[in-house]
Design an enzyme around this catalytic site. Structure first.
Site, PDB file in Angstrom:
ATOM      1  N   TYR A 107       0.820  -1.215   0.000  1.00  0.00           N
ATOM      2  CA  TYR A 107       0.000   0.000   0.000  1.00  0.00           C
ATOM      3  C   TYR A 107       0.853   1.263   0.000  1.00  0.00           C
ATOM      4  O   TYR A 107       0.717   2.124   0.875  1.00  0.00           O
ATOM      5  CB  TYR A 107      -0.956   0.011   1.206  1.00  0.00           C
ATOM      6  CG  TYR A 107      -1.707  -1.277   1.363  1.00  0.00           C
ATOM      7  CD1 TYR A 107      -2.749  -1.583   0.496  1.00  0.00           C
ATOM      8  CD2 TYR A 107      -1.364  -2.212   2.336  1.00  0.00           C
ATOM      9  CE1 TYR A 107      -3.437  -2.776   0.609  1.00  0.00           C
ATOM     10  CE2 TYR A 107      -2.041  -3.413   2.449  1.00  0.00           C
ATOM     11  CZ  TYR A 107      -3.072  -3.688   1.582  1.00  0.00           C
ATOM     12  OH  TYR A 107      -3.735  -4.871   1.690  1.00  0.00           O
ATOM     13  N   TYR A 137     -12.522  -7.220   5.968  1.00  0.00           N
ATOM     14  CA  TYR A 137     -11.316  -7.366   5.145  1.00  0.00           C
ATOM     15  C   TYR A 137     -11.017  -8.854   4.965  1.00  0.00           C
ATOM     16  O   TYR A 137     -11.002  -9.602   5.940  1.00  0.00           O
ATOM     17  CB  TYR A 137     -10.108  -6.675   5.790  1.00  0.00           C
ATOM     18  CG  TYR A 137      -8.858  -6.888   4.970  1.00  0.00           C
ATOM     19  CD1 TYR A 137      -8.638  -6.143   3.803  1.00  0.00           C
ATOM     20  CD2 TYR A 137      -7.924  -7.865   5.307  1.00  0.00           C
ATOM     21  CE1 TYR A 137      -7.514  -6.371   3.015  1.00  0.00           C
ATOM     22  CE2 TYR A 137      -6.802  -8.096   4.531  1.00  0.00           C
ATOM     23  CZ  TYR A 137      -6.604  -7.343   3.382  1.00  0.00           C
ATOM     24  OH  TYR A 137      -5.502  -7.579   2.603  1.00  0.00           O
ATOM     25  N   ASP A 156     -13.869 -16.257   8.221  1.00  0.00           N
ATOM     26  CA  ASP A 156     -12.478 -15.900   7.951  1.00  0.00           C
ATOM     27  C   ASP A 156     -11.822 -15.641   9.303  1.00  0.00           C
ATOM     28  O   ASP A 156     -11.991 -14.583   9.899  1.00  0.00           O
ATOM     29  CB  ASP A 156     -12.440 -14.657   7.050  1.00  0.00           C
ATOM     30  CG  ASP A 156     -11.018 -14.187   6.781  1.00  0.00           C
ATOM     31  OD1 ASP A 156     -10.088 -14.691   7.439  1.00  0.00           O
ATOM     32  OD2 ASP A 156     -10.848 -13.304   5.921  1.00  0.00           O
ATOM     33  N   LYS A 192      -2.125 -16.234   8.851  1.00  0.00           N
ATOM     34  CA  LYS A 192      -1.334 -15.365   9.735  1.00  0.00           C
ATOM     35  C   LYS A 192      -0.551 -16.114  10.828  1.00  0.00           C
ATOM     36  O   LYS A 192       0.555 -16.542  10.571  1.00  0.00           O
ATOM     37  CB  LYS A 192      -2.241 -14.284  10.323  1.00  0.00           C
ATOM     38  CG  LYS A 192      -2.616 -13.239   9.267  1.00  0.00           C
ATOM     39  CD  LYS A 192      -2.960 -11.886   9.865  1.00  0.00           C
ATOM     40  CE  LYS A 192      -2.925 -10.796   8.823  1.00  0.00           C
ATOM     41  NZ  LYS A 192      -4.211 -10.559   8.145  1.00  0.00           N
TER      42      LYS A 192
HETATM   43  C1  LIG Z   1      -4.605 -10.609   6.688  1.00  0.00           C
HETATM   44  C2  LIG Z   1      -5.967 -11.112   6.407  1.00  0.00           C
HETATM   45  C3  LIG Z   1      -6.265 -11.766   5.198  1.00  0.00           C
HETATM   46  C4  LIG Z   1      -5.258 -11.900   4.064  1.00  0.00           C
HETATM   47  O1  LIG Z   1      -4.180 -12.701   4.407  1.00  0.00           O
HETATM   48  P1  LIG Z   1      -2.820 -12.569   3.545  1.00  0.00           P
HETATM   49  O2  LIG Z   1      -1.938 -13.632   4.111  1.00  0.00           O
HETATM   50  O3  LIG Z   1      -2.318 -11.197   3.760  1.00  0.00           O
HETATM   51  O4  LIG Z   1      -3.180 -12.826   2.125  1.00  0.00           O
HETATM   52  C5  LIG Z   1      -7.542 -12.243   5.029  1.00  0.00           C
HETATM   53  N1  LIG Z   1      -8.491 -12.120   5.977  1.00  0.00           N
HETATM   54  C6  LIG Z   1      -8.239 -11.516   7.160  1.00  0.00           C
HETATM   55  C7  LIG Z   1      -9.320 -11.431   8.187  1.00  0.00           C
HETATM   56  C8  LIG Z   1      -6.974 -10.982   7.403  1.00  0.00           C
HETATM   57  O5  LIG Z   1      -6.739 -10.341   8.568  1.00  0.00           O
END
Ligand SMILES: *Cc1c(COP(=O)(O)O)cnc(C)c1O
Length: 427
Positions: A15, A143, A248, A277
């Site tokens: 970014y 997100y 997610d 993550k």
């Molecule tokens: C960071 C994140 C993603 C994306 O993961 P990347 O490894 O950066 O592609 C997707 N969903 C959530 C909730 C996130 O915090």
């Protein structure tokens, strides 16, 4: 040309504007909660390097696991082949995650895990004779990653959907759940957000494959904590309308919010979950998508039966070995005790900010501490102040926040909180 000049002229950062790149520190070394810069100064990594580094940088157990695996087999394709690191990680994941999620798809990053989840949902619907169900419902200010399908379910404003109009799939958005975590649940569907969801599902369910959301904690979209009863009710509606529920948990997974998963706040289980993550304790990129037998068998018994995804580095043994070591550490280090202590220390340390003139809200959940300002905060200014405070913070939007490594000492957390209070006064 100095190394930093080379970086500025040739390397793209997340970014950022290549023409006007922001300030950048050159990190020489990382250990435990600390980063050492090229000039020898030390900063606490209060971001856990974008929320993954739970057990500290260069954790000896994780690096050893990677070393050991490196000497045996750094990589092998997963098509037609398997290996112990993948199997052993799978066993650990099944012992931790919601019991109905019995099928694991390994992939490379969080965004890919989301792509896989969305593809699973669409292919499942196709397999059971619902080929028109290809859209998704999601919550505003969410997100889910930066790849195309993931981006289509990110908040339309902060995700800059206007910029990619025409290239992005059009999805259905509902307001973020209005009842916050910690508040009393409001039983009125018009006030708790459920009517809005029900309306969309009633009107459009024939074209909707799944409802994707971040359970309880919306991360990048605003560090917003909402009432888990919303998720219990969403489960009922999804069942009623034949829509899959996708959590997610890339940010909430592995104890960050004070419970093992966002799902742990609810009394239901999703159909699909995305993990990433902190999965490898921040040592190497890795993620996975898990689903239940209903979805997996639905796809398997449908046409063409095979699930249409298979990354080159699927189930990379180095990443699997790192993840197994990280999951063992989670248990050995007693993540529940670690996050309970973090929550207490962050609450105490950030409390004074509530009195500051420019502060809108202060909130803490598990290992997440947030000072929400009344105005947008300049990340570059915050960056520059890091050297003064000795704490690396990277605010976004109106939020000055921390997700410290679980191994932070009391002294580290005090320092992080003081740095955040300082930013909240001067930015
Ligand atoms: C960071 C994140 C993603 C994306 O993961 P990347 O490894 O950066 O592609 C997707 N969903 C959530 C909730 C996130 O915090």
């Amino acid at each position: 040309m100095t190394p930093l000049e080379f970086d500025q002229q040739h390397l793209w950062h997340p970014y950022t504007n290549v023409v006007k790149p922001g300030p950048t520190f050159r990190v020489a070394e990382a250990e435990g909660a600390h980063l050492t810069l090229d000039d020898g100064s030390k900063l606490i990594d209060a971001m856990s390097s974008w929320w993954c580094m739970l057990h500290g940088h260069r954790n000896p157990k994780i690096t050893q696991a990677i070393h050991n695996q490196l000497d045996v087999m750094p990589h092998v394709m997963f098509g037609g082949l398997t290996h112990d690191p993948a199997i052993e990680l799978g066993q650990r994941l099944l012992s931790l995650t919601p019991p109905s999620l019995q099928r694991i798809f390994y992939c490379d990053s969080g965004s890919v895990a989301v792509e896989v989840a969305m593809k699973m949902a669409v292919q499942y619907q196709h397999s059971i004779g619902q080929p028109d169900r290809s859209q998704f419902v999601t919550i505003r200010s969410g997100y889910h990653g930066d790849t195309w399908k993931a981006m289509s379910v990110c908040d339309p404003v902060t995700g800059m959907h206007h910029l990619f109009k025409g290239a992005l799939s059009v999805q259905h958005f509902v307001s973020r759940p209005p009842v916050k975590l910690g508040e009393d649940w409001i039983d009125d569907p018009d006030k708790n957000g459920i009517s809005e969801l029900q309306q969309i599902l009633e009107n459009h369910h024939r074209s909707i494959a799944g409802f994707i959301l971040e359970p309880v904690v919306q991360g990048t979209g605003g560090m917003y904590f909402y009432h888990p009863e919303y998720l219990n009710q969403a489960r009922k509606l999804c069942d009623e309308f034949g829509v899959l529920l996708i959590f997610d948990e890339i940010a909430t997974g592995f104890g960050r919010a004070g419970k093992l998963f966002g799902t742990s706040f609810t009394n239901i289980e999703p159909d699909i979950i995305c993990l990433g993550k902190a999965l490898t304790g921040g040592h190497i990129s890795f993620a996975c998508t898990m689903t239940n037998d209903r979805v997996a068998n639905g796809i398997g018994h449908g046409e063409p039966g095979i699930f249409m995804h298979g990354p080159t580095y699927m189930a990379n043994p180095l990443a699997c070995a790192a993840a197994s070591a990280a999951l063992d550490l989670l248990i050995e280090n007693d993540w529940a005790a670690q996050t309970a202590i973090l929550e207490k220390r962050l609450s105490k340390g950030l409390a004074p900010a509530a009195q500051f003139a420019k502060v809108a809200d202060v909130r803490v959940l598990g290992g997440i501490g947030v000072i929400e300002m009344n105005h947008r905060v300049c990340a570059d200014q915050a960056h520059t102040l890091s050297k003064e405070t000795g704490v690396y913070l990277r605010p976004f939007g109106k939020n000055i926040y921390t997700m410290p490594p679980f191994i932070c000492t009391d002294e580290d957390v005090v320092k992080i909180c003081n740095a955040m209070l300082h930013l909240a006064q001067v930015l």
